[in-house]
Motif scaffolding. Structure first.
Motif, PDB file in Angstrom:
ATOM      1  N   HIS A  56       0.833  -1.194   0.000  1.00  0.00           N
ATOM      2  CA  HIS A  56       0.000   0.000   0.000  1.00  0.00           C
ATOM      3  C   HIS A  56       0.873   1.252   0.000  1.00  0.00           C
ATOM      4  O   HIS A  56       2.068   1.205   0.338  1.00  0.00           O
ATOM      5  CB  HIS A  56      -0.936   0.014   1.220  1.00  0.00           C
ATOM      6  CG  HIS A  56      -0.193   0.033   2.516  1.00  0.00           C
ATOM      7  ND1 HIS A  56       0.253  -1.118   3.141  1.00  0.00           N
ATOM      8  CD2 HIS A  56       0.197   1.078   3.315  1.00  0.00           C
ATOM      9  CE1 HIS A  56       0.871  -0.788   4.265  1.00  0.00           C
ATOM     10  NE2 HIS A  56       0.853   0.534   4.386  1.00  0.00           N
ATOM     11  N   ASN A  57       0.251   2.368  -0.342  1.00  0.00           N
ATOM     12  CA  ASN A  57       0.957   3.645  -0.368  1.00  0.00           C
ATOM     13  C   ASN A  57       0.983   4.244   1.034  1.00  0.00           C
ATOM     14  O   ASN A  57      -0.029   4.260   1.729  1.00  0.00           O
ATOM     15  CB  ASN A  57       0.237   4.596  -1.329  1.00  0.00           C
ATOM     16  CG  ASN A  57       1.195   5.585  -1.959  1.00  0.00           C
ATOM     17  OD1 ASN A  57       2.373   5.589  -1.649  1.00  0.00           O
ATOM     18  ND2 ASN A  57       0.674   6.425  -2.834  1.00  0.00           N
ATOM     19  N   TYR A  58       2.133   4.703   1.470  1.00  0.00           N
ATOM     20  CA  TYR A  58       2.269   5.224   2.819  1.00  0.00           C
ATOM     21  C   TYR A  58       2.863   6.636   2.785  1.00  0.00           C
ATOM     22  O   TYR A  58       3.423   7.068   1.779  1.00  0.00           O
ATOM     23  CB  TYR A  58       3.126   4.303   3.682  1.00  0.00           C
ATOM     24  CG  TYR A  58       4.524   4.086   3.166  1.00  0.00           C
ATOM     25  CD1 TYR A  58       5.561   4.948   3.511  1.00  0.00           C
ATOM     26  CD2 TYR A  58       4.814   3.002   2.334  1.00  0.00           C
ATOM     27  CE1 TYR A  58       6.835   4.754   3.039  1.00  0.00           C
ATOM     28  CE2 TYR A  58       6.096   2.802   1.851  1.00  0.00           C
ATOM     29  CZ  TYR A  58       7.098   3.679   2.203  1.00  0.00           C
ATOM     30  OH  TYR A  58       8.366   3.493   1.727  1.00  0.00           O
ATOM     31  N   ARG A 138       3.446  11.770  -0.104  1.00  0.00           N
ATOM     32  CA  ARG A 138       3.414  10.414  -0.658  1.00  0.00           C
ATOM     33  C   ARG A 138       3.831  10.492  -2.119  1.00  0.00           C
ATOM     34  O   ARG A 138       3.575  11.493  -2.792  1.00  0.00           O
ATOM     35  CB  ARG A 138       2.018   9.799  -0.554  1.00  0.00           C
ATOM     36  CG  ARG A 138       1.542   9.562   0.866  1.00  0.00           C
ATOM     37  CD  ARG A 138       0.138   8.965   0.866  1.00  0.00           C
ATOM     38  NE  ARG A 138      -0.394   8.863   2.230  1.00  0.00           N
ATOM     39  CZ  ARG A 138      -1.628   8.445   2.506  1.00  0.00           C
ATOM     40  NH1 ARG A 138      -2.462   8.109   1.519  1.00  0.00           N
ATOM     41  NH2 ARG A 138      -2.035   8.385   3.774  1.00  0.00           N
ATOM     42  N   THR A 139       4.422   9.407  -2.607  1.00  0.00           N
ATOM     43  CA  THR A 139       4.826   9.335  -4.012  1.00  0.00           C
ATOM     44  C   THR A 139       4.186   8.105  -4.642  1.00  0.00           C
ATOM     45  O   THR A 139       3.800   7.157  -3.952  1.00  0.00           O
ATOM     46  CB  THR A 139       6.351   9.236  -4.151  1.00  0.00           C
ATOM     47  OG1 THR A 139       6.815   8.080  -3.442  1.00  0.00           O
ATOM     48  CG2 THR A 139       7.025  10.476  -3.606  1.00  0.00           C
ATOM     49  N   PHE A 140       4.080   8.106  -5.974  1.00  0.00           N
ATOM     50  CA  PHE A 140       3.562   6.946  -6.681  1.00  0.00           C
ATOM     51  C   PHE A 140       4.540   5.783  -6.545  1.00  0.00           C
ATOM     52  O   PHE A 140       5.747   5.940  -6.730  1.00  0.00           O
ATOM     53  CB  PHE A 140       3.350   7.282  -8.161  1.00  0.00           C
ATOM     54  CG  PHE A 140       2.246   8.272  -8.401  1.00  0.00           C
ATOM     55  CD1 PHE A 140       0.914   7.890  -8.264  1.00  0.00           C
ATOM     56  CD2 PHE A 140       2.527   9.583  -8.743  1.00  0.00           C
ATOM     57  CE1 PHE A 140      -0.105   8.809  -8.478  1.00  0.00           C
ATOM     58  CE2 PHE A 140       1.521  10.495  -8.954  1.00  0.00           C
ATOM     59  CZ  PHE A 140       0.191  10.116  -8.819  1.00  0.00           C
ATOM     60  N   ASN A 142       5.542   4.536  -3.962  1.00  0.00           N
ATOM     61  CA  ASN A 142       6.427   4.777  -2.820  1.00  0.00           C
ATOM     62  C   ASN A 142       7.861   5.064  -3.241  1.00  0.00           C
ATOM     63  O   ASN A 142       8.814   4.783  -2.506  1.00  0.00           O
ATOM     64  CB  ASN A 142       6.401   3.589  -1.848  1.00  0.00           C
ATOM     65  CG  ASN A 142       5.024   3.365  -1.263  1.00  0.00           C
ATOM     66  OD1 ASN A 142       4.327   4.316  -0.916  1.00  0.00           O
ATOM     67  ND2 ASN A 142       4.624   2.099  -1.158  1.00  0.00           N
ATOM     68  N   SER A 226      -4.107  10.258 -11.924  1.00  0.00           N
ATOM     69  CA  SER A 226      -3.351   9.212 -11.219  1.00  0.00           C
ATOM     70  C   SER A 226      -3.703   7.838 -11.773  1.00  0.00           C
ATOM     71  O   SER A 226      -2.817   6.981 -11.969  1.00  0.00           O
ATOM     72  CB  SER A 226      -3.653   9.268  -9.725  1.00  0.00           C
ATOM     73  OG  SER A 226      -3.288  10.527  -9.190  1.00  0.00           O
ATOM     74  N   THR A 230      -1.228   5.078 -13.643  1.00  0.00           N
ATOM     75  CA  THR A 230      -1.176   3.668 -13.272  1.00  0.00           C
ATOM     76  C   THR A 230      -1.423   2.775 -14.480  1.00  0.00           C
ATOM     77  O   THR A 230      -0.747   1.752 -14.675  1.00  0.00           O
ATOM     78  CB  THR A 230      -2.219   3.367 -12.177  1.00  0.00           C
ATOM     79  OG1 THR A 230      -1.955   4.199 -11.051  1.00  0.00           O
ATOM     80  CG2 THR A 230      -2.166   1.911 -11.756  1.00  0.00           C
ATOM     81  N   THR A 280      -2.317   0.525  -6.636  1.00  0.00           N
ATOM     82  CA  THR A 280      -0.916   0.217  -6.344  1.00  0.00           C
ATOM     83  C   THR A 280      -0.302  -0.516  -7.520  1.00  0.00           C
ATOM     84  O   THR A 280      -0.986  -1.277  -8.215  1.00  0.00           O
ATOM     85  CB  THR A 280      -0.788  -0.646  -5.089  1.00  0.00           C
ATOM     86  OG1 THR A 280       0.600  -0.943  -4.860  1.00  0.00           O
ATOM     87  CG2 THR A 280      -1.538  -1.950  -5.222  1.00  0.00           C
TER      88      THR A 280
END
Length: 627
Positions: A56-58, A138-140, A142, A226, A230, A280
């Motif tokens: 997951h994105n953190y 946050r970045t794409f 991570n 976004s 992806t 993700t």
């Protein structure tokens, strides 16, 4: 843990924040309160921090002490990306957090403070004052961000340089795509189609990472941008694998590799909806890491193939492994081995080199195909010229043969006419000089010769093409037996054996064929006359039916003299006399079998000769049966 304070002096224009900041990786995305901020156990010096791969994105937190001793209050923060899923900037004042600025994934391009393709955030720092900044971002995927603080002049120079470089890269890729599209128009095959799709997807990645899509294409979209990013990142490997598989023709030259690439294609296709649903690309990064050994082996295998442009292709694939898989995915994004790398730059440079090398490989391949085609055409032209030359020689030979045949025909015709005319002249002179014993006998001989000449002329007229008018009708085999019974043969000179009806089944008797009745009877009579003329006292006619070829054959055997097999074809030519003994026949002028050939072929049949079981000539007639 304590980091060095960032002091902005009058000579500095740009500063790397990771060299001065503390960082905390908030893997659980918990709320960060004042106590957590002040707890030193939560912070690590930024340049020494190694992040862990996460599905997951953190959020990443950066704490920075800044003292502005320059003469500028306005500074600009950059991240090396066109946009971020989340950005918040706080200033710590005593025991409180003051939110200075906030952006999230749903914000549009016009929600930014600066309308630049790349993301720049302005920061106001009072002169000769110390500020404690807290930055959450946050970045794409991570990926690590290259956070820098710029002066105004440096920001302008960096922004212009970035726009110019990204525009140049996009222009180069567009030019390559145009070349590929033209090549695809003139040579539409799978390899060119996959390469065009892959190059177009790469072009969109360049435009998206440069921020041109957000600024110029859809500035009012936020979260959709976004999702588009992806989609690009998850679909580009599919077209890449399809192109590799097609260019190397793995289905033909390496079936094991072909199956592996096919399974990987299915895996990447499944990951597209997964990535969009869970927001993700973690699993794509894992798969792209695992694929490195396969790409290295493919590059090694293709290096030793003999196809044109294959080594350039091998270099391009190795370039892809180095820049995209190793440096970008493993080194910076997923594995965090090189956390300070400019990820977007490595992706664009790696893809640009790869597209260029791929294009060179395709150009070499197409040039080789063109050379092969030119060589093939030259060979075909040479063969055509040789064939035309042979055809010309054959035509000249054929014309000469026809000329010789005509000369021989006229010579034979003159010979055949001269003999009865000579006899007639002798009879007329005898009558003129009253030296005949019996006038009535002389007149009789003259009449016989005249009849013989008329019959000969009639036969010649029948042998001539387009003279005989046939009345072709449908008949059964039973009708054919009846027509054979009507042969007008001289029983005193020829013993004739006809086919037995009991030798054929009832079903065979009802089979249908097409022929001219009178013409076929003429053929039978001519064969009988031929047998009598050449010493045959017996003649046997038999019928055979070939069920496999749907044909009926009539065999006419006589007990005359056999002939050489070399002369079987000649006897069907008009005015042919085979030997001196056969030339003594005054009634047969050599046109009977020629007439038979004309009649049978007009009935779509075939006729040929051989030496038969009775010792003489055997004539075989083949007629097709109606299906």
């Amino acid at each position: 843990m304590k980091a060095s304070d960032l002091v902005l002096d009058k000579h500095g224009t740009v500063y790397e924040l990771k060299d001065f900041a503390l960082m905390h990786l908030n893997y659980d995305n918990n709320l960060f309160d004042t106590e957590a901020i002040r707890d030193n156990r939560n912070w690590v010096v930024a340049h020494s921090l190694k992040q862990k791969p996460q599905i997951h994105n953190y959020s990443k937190w950066l704490k920075l002490e800044v003292e502005n001793q320059s003469d500028l209050e306005n500074w600009y923060l950059s991240f090396g990306y066109a946009r971020l899923p989340l950005f918040r900037m706080y200033e710590i004042e005593d025991t409180s957090l003051k939110l200075k600025f906030e952006l999230d994934a749903n914000d549009t391009f016009y929600d930014r403070p600066i309308y630049d393709p790349q993301l720049y955030i302005p920061i106001n720092l009072n002169l000769n004052r110390k500020h404690t900044l807290l930055i959450e971002y946050r970045t794409f995927a991570n990926a690590p961000a290259n956070m820098r603080l710029h002066s105004y002049n440096h920001y302008l120079a960096t922004s212009q340089k970035s726009t110019l470089i990204n525009g140049a890269i996009a222009g180069i890729v567009m030019a390559i795509l145009l070349i590929i599209s033209v090549n695809l128009f003139f040579n539409p095959n799978r390899t060119n189609i996959f390469y065009a799709l892959w190059t177009f997807t790469f072009l969109m990645i360049v435009l998206d990472m440069s921020g041109f899509t957000s600024k110029y294409f859809w500035p009012m979209l936020g979260g959709e941008s976004s999702s588009f990013s992806t989609l690009l990142m998850t679909s580009v490997p599919i077209f890449h694998l399809l192109f590799i598989k097609s260019f190397l023709q793995l289905k033909q030259f390496n079936r094991v590799l072909c199956k592996i690439y096919t399974y990987l294609l299915y895996a990447y296709l499944v990951l597209i909806p997964v990535s969009l649903w869970f927001n993700t690309v973690f699993f794509n990064l894992v798969l792209s890491t695992l694929i490195i050994p396969l790409f290295l082996y493919t590059a090694y295998w293709s290096w030793y193939q003999k196809a044109p442009g294959i080594r350039v292709f091998s270099l391009s694939l190795f370039n892809h492994v180095l820049f995209v898989n190793v440096l970008t995915i493993v080194g910076a994004s997923y594995g965090n081995i090189f956390p300070s790398l400019e990820i977007s730059d490595y992706i664009k440079i790696g893809y640009l080199l790869e597209v260029s090398l791929f294009t060179v490989a395709l150009a070499i391949q197409n040039k080789s195909v063109q050379n092969q085609l030119v060589t093939y055409l030259e060979t075909q032209v040479d063969v055509l010229n040789q064939n035309l030359h042979k055809e010309k020689l054959q035509q000249e030979s054929s014309i000469e043969a026809v000329k010789q045949k005509e000369e021989k025909l006229f010579a034979d015709l003159s010979h055949e006419l001269r003999t009865p005319l000579t006899v007639m002249k002798v009879q007329v002179e005898s009558l003129q000089h009253n030296i005949v014993d019996n006038v009535h006998t002389s007149y009789g001989k003259l009449m016989n010769k005249i009849d013989e000449l008329n019959l000969f002329i009639d036969h010649l007229m029948q042998v001539s093409p387009n003279i005989q008018t046939l009345k072709v009708k449908q008949h059964t085999v039973k009708d054919l037996l009846s027509h054979i019974q009507s042969i007008n043969a001289d029983n005193t000179k020829l013993s004739l054996a006809l086919p037995d009806e009991n030798s054929l089944t009832a079903k065979q008797m009802e089979l249908v064929l097409e022929y001219d009745q009178q013409g076929l009877i003429t053929v039978f009579n001519e064969c009988c006359d031929n047998a009598i003329a050449h010493g045959g006292s017996q003649m046997n006619i038999s019928i055979n039916i070939d069920n496999e070829s749907d044909a009926l054959s009539i065999n006419i055997d006589n007990s005359g003299e056999a002939i050489s097999s070399d002369l079987f074809k000649d006897i069907f030519n008009p005015l042919v006399r085979l030997d001196e003994a056969r030339q003594n026949s005054s009634k047969h002028k050599g046109v009977g079998l020629s007439l038979c050939k004309q009649i049978i072929e007009a009935n779509l049949g075939n006729i040929f000769a051989s030496n038969g079981p009775l010792g003489g000539l055997s004539v075989h007639i083949v007629l097709p049966l109606k299906v």
